[in-house]
Design an enzyme around this catalytic site. Sequence first.
Site, mmCIF file in Angstrom:
data_model
loop_
_atom_site.group_PDB
_atom_site.id
_atom_site.type_symbol
_atom_site.label_atom_id
_atom_site.label_comp_id
_atom_site.label_asym_id
_atom_site.label_seq_id
_atom_site.Cartn_x
_atom_site.Cartn_y
_atom_site.Cartn_z
ATOM 1 C CE LYS A 26 4.674 -2.318 52.586
ATOM 2 N NZ LYS A 26 5.726 -1.283 52.449
ATOM 3 C CG ASN A 27 8.711 -3.720 50.918
ATOM 4 O OD1 ASN A 27 7.814 -2.878 50.972
ATOM 5 N ND2 ASN A 27 9.399 -4.106 51.974
ATOM 6 C CB CYS A 120 6.926 2.800 58.485
ATOM 7 S SG CYS A 120 5.716 1.605 58.974
ATOM 8 N NE ARG A 125 12.011 4.127 56.415
ATOM 9 C CZ ARG A 125 11.181 3.178 56.034
ATOM 10 N NH1 ARG A 125 9.969 3.137 56.475
ATOM 11 N NH2 ARG A 125 11.562 2.261 55.189
ATOM 12 C CG ASP A 309 10.151 -4.808 56.567
ATOM 13 O OD1 ASP A 309 10.416 -3.843 57.295
ATOM 14 O OD2 ASP A 309 10.042 -4.729 55.330
ATOM 15 N NE ARG A 401 2.376 2.387 55.232
ATOM 16 C CZ ARG A 401 3.628 2.221 55.669
ATOM 17 N NH1 ARG A 401 3.883 2.295 56.949
ATOM 18 N NH2 ARG A 401 4.614 2.009 54.842
HETATM 19 C C1 UD1 Z 1 12.961 -0.896 52.384
HETATM 20 C C2 UD1 Z 1 11.613 -1.523 52.619
HETATM 21 C C3 UD1 Z 1 11.308 -1.625 54.099
HETATM 22 C C4 UD1 Z 1 12.436 -2.365 54.793
HETATM 23 C C5 UD1 Z 1 13.784 -1.741 54.464
HETATM 24 C C6 UD1 Z 1 14.968 -2.536 55.020
HETATM 25 C C7 UD1 Z 1 10.372 -0.863 50.668
HETATM 26 C C8 UD1 Z 1 9.236 -0.066 50.116
HETATM 27 N N1 UD1 Z 1 10.602 -0.712 51.971
HETATM 28 O O1 UD1 Z 1 12.902 0.429 52.940
HETATM 29 O O2 UD1 Z 1 10.089 -2.331 54.271
HETATM 30 O O3 UD1 Z 1 12.233 -2.304 56.194
HETATM 31 O O4 UD1 Z 1 13.969 -1.666 53.036
HETATM 32 O O5 UD1 Z 1 14.929 -3.851 54.561
HETATM 33 O O6 UD1 Z 1 11.014 -1.617 49.969
HETATM 34 N N2 UD1 Z 1 19.477 4.861 55.089
HETATM 35 C C9 UD1 Z 1 20.252 5.991 55.189
HETATM 36 N N3 UD1 Z 1 20.289 6.839 54.112
HETATM 37 C C10 UD1 Z 1 19.582 6.608 52.982
HETATM 38 C C11 UD1 Z 1 18.788 5.454 52.890
HETATM 39 C C12 UD1 Z 1 18.744 4.593 53.979
HETATM 40 O O7 UD1 Z 1 20.913 6.228 56.204
HETATM 41 O O8 UD1 Z 1 19.658 7.422 52.046
HETATM 42 C C13 UD1 Z 1 19.405 3.932 56.246
HETATM 43 C C14 UD1 Z 1 18.013 3.883 56.858
HETATM 44 O O9 UD1 Z 1 17.817 4.929 57.768
HETATM 45 C C15 UD1 Z 1 18.027 2.539 57.514
HETATM 46 C C16 UD1 Z 1 18.871 1.698 56.552
HETATM 47 O O10 UD1 Z 1 19.627 2.618 55.797
HETATM 48 O O11 UD1 Z 1 18.666 2.612 58.757
HETATM 49 C C17 UD1 Z 1 18.064 0.809 55.627
HETATM 50 O O12 UD1 Z 1 17.201 1.575 54.857
HETATM 51 P P1 UD1 Z 1 16.766 1.149 53.383
HETATM 52 O O13 UD1 Z 1 17.383 -0.150 53.042
HETATM 53 O O14 UD1 Z 1 17.004 2.313 52.480
HETATM 54 O O15 UD1 Z 1 15.214 0.956 53.572
HETATM 55 P P2 UD1 Z 1 14.049 1.467 52.613
HETATM 56 O O16 UD1 Z 1 14.464 1.334 51.198
HETATM 57 O O17 UD1 Z 1 13.548 2.780 53.094
#
Ligand code: UD1
Length: 421
Positions: A26-27, A120, A125, A309, A401
Amino acid sequence: MKEDLQKYIINGGKKLNGEVEIDCSKNAYLPILAACIMCDGVVTLKNCPNFTDIDAMLKVLKVLGAKIEKDETTLYIDCKNIEFSFIPSDLTKIIRSSIFVLGALLARLKKAKISYPGGCDIGLRPIDLHLKGLRQLGVEVQEKHGYIYCDATNLKPNIITLDYPSVGATENLIMACVLTSGTTTILNAAQEPEIVDLQNFINKMGGKISGAGTSQITIEGVSCLKGVVYTPIPDRIIASTLLIACAMTGGELLLTGCEPKHFLSITDKLIKSSCKIVSNNDKIYIQSSGMLNSFGFLDTGPYPSFPTDVQTQMLAMATICSGNTVICENVFESRFKVVPELCKMGAKIKVFNNTAFVEGVKNLFGATVYARDLRGGASLVLAGLCAKGYTTVCDIFHIDRGYSKLEKTLTTLGADIHRVV
Ligand code: UD1
């Protein structure tokens, strides 16, 4: 069947035995779908899994003007006529990945308007890292009335250092630069296998990206991307979930079409808990007696650390391991929402800040529990599979999902699990 009323009824205690072919990730699929926006030709994507997050992403592409056809599990995506249009909040609310279309839209159309992303409910986030990176590339970003307006008329290559190796921000920034001439470097980039897959996909279309899988990614802009045929990588989270299911119930499983090197941090823990694991190329075999020792300590972090995850599934497993286990969640603050549900089933877990202390019990017992998010929902299914008696898992739309009819896979392996309204 009304989707939001569906539940699983699980009669626990059946060993799992058999063979499963693992779906595409999915990711990996979601950012690859976003990357199609940048392509002038038709992209053919193979083995499209039946996840509701992917359906939602396809809706986002359609709103933008993409023509999409599906033939069994093959998708044909034509983004030739994509045009500026904003992505309404009812779509961004259900899928956080709609934020990934931002980079691709800016690359292709130089402007975008999207509402704040959803996904989620596992924590705050924020998207500050995405927006900060885009600003460093010269994109004008305005946040007003719940919308993000971006103008990339002056997008220029740069060296960007991420404050944290965010997966989504890394993917978005890669895409923003693909069609801009010059060289952009992303430092402290996320190193997840899904980012390598995005690089491979874009390069197959004619892009020039290198370094994915390390903390330094370089993007050399090209003038256009052409249509290709591509199969995204297998889902390491689904593979891990099934291995943990078998570890908990006892039995023997062979997973095929997977990449065991992508989930070594999980198999290490399963071996510590006394499971037998053998892997070979794209296959992995697990044998478990169902009598597990504690794997001791687990803390989540960016790849190659233990994936957030899979944390809740390991938490479910820890509840029935003999001895004490400590689990530290360093990525998403609300991943322990599943704890009260597991405790209803007899688990002994105490949470202090971002750490769960688990005292193993001999058995879990069936109860009515509620999925609060995708992976937490999967962990309740695992708990139900090994619990004594009947477990009802409500709100399984969360699980849909990212798992394709999980009950079908588990039934073929010998589980007693049914989807009901
Ligand atoms: C992706 C995955 C999700 C997985 C996560 C971490 C997809 C579709 N989803 O989510 O399944 O759990 O990586 O491996 O690929 N953060 C900030 N600011 C930002 C962006 C992120 O503070 O602008 C923080 C988030 O709150 C979190 C951490 O960084 O604490 C990791 O987030 P991130 O790696 O961005 O996860 P996703 O890309 O949303």
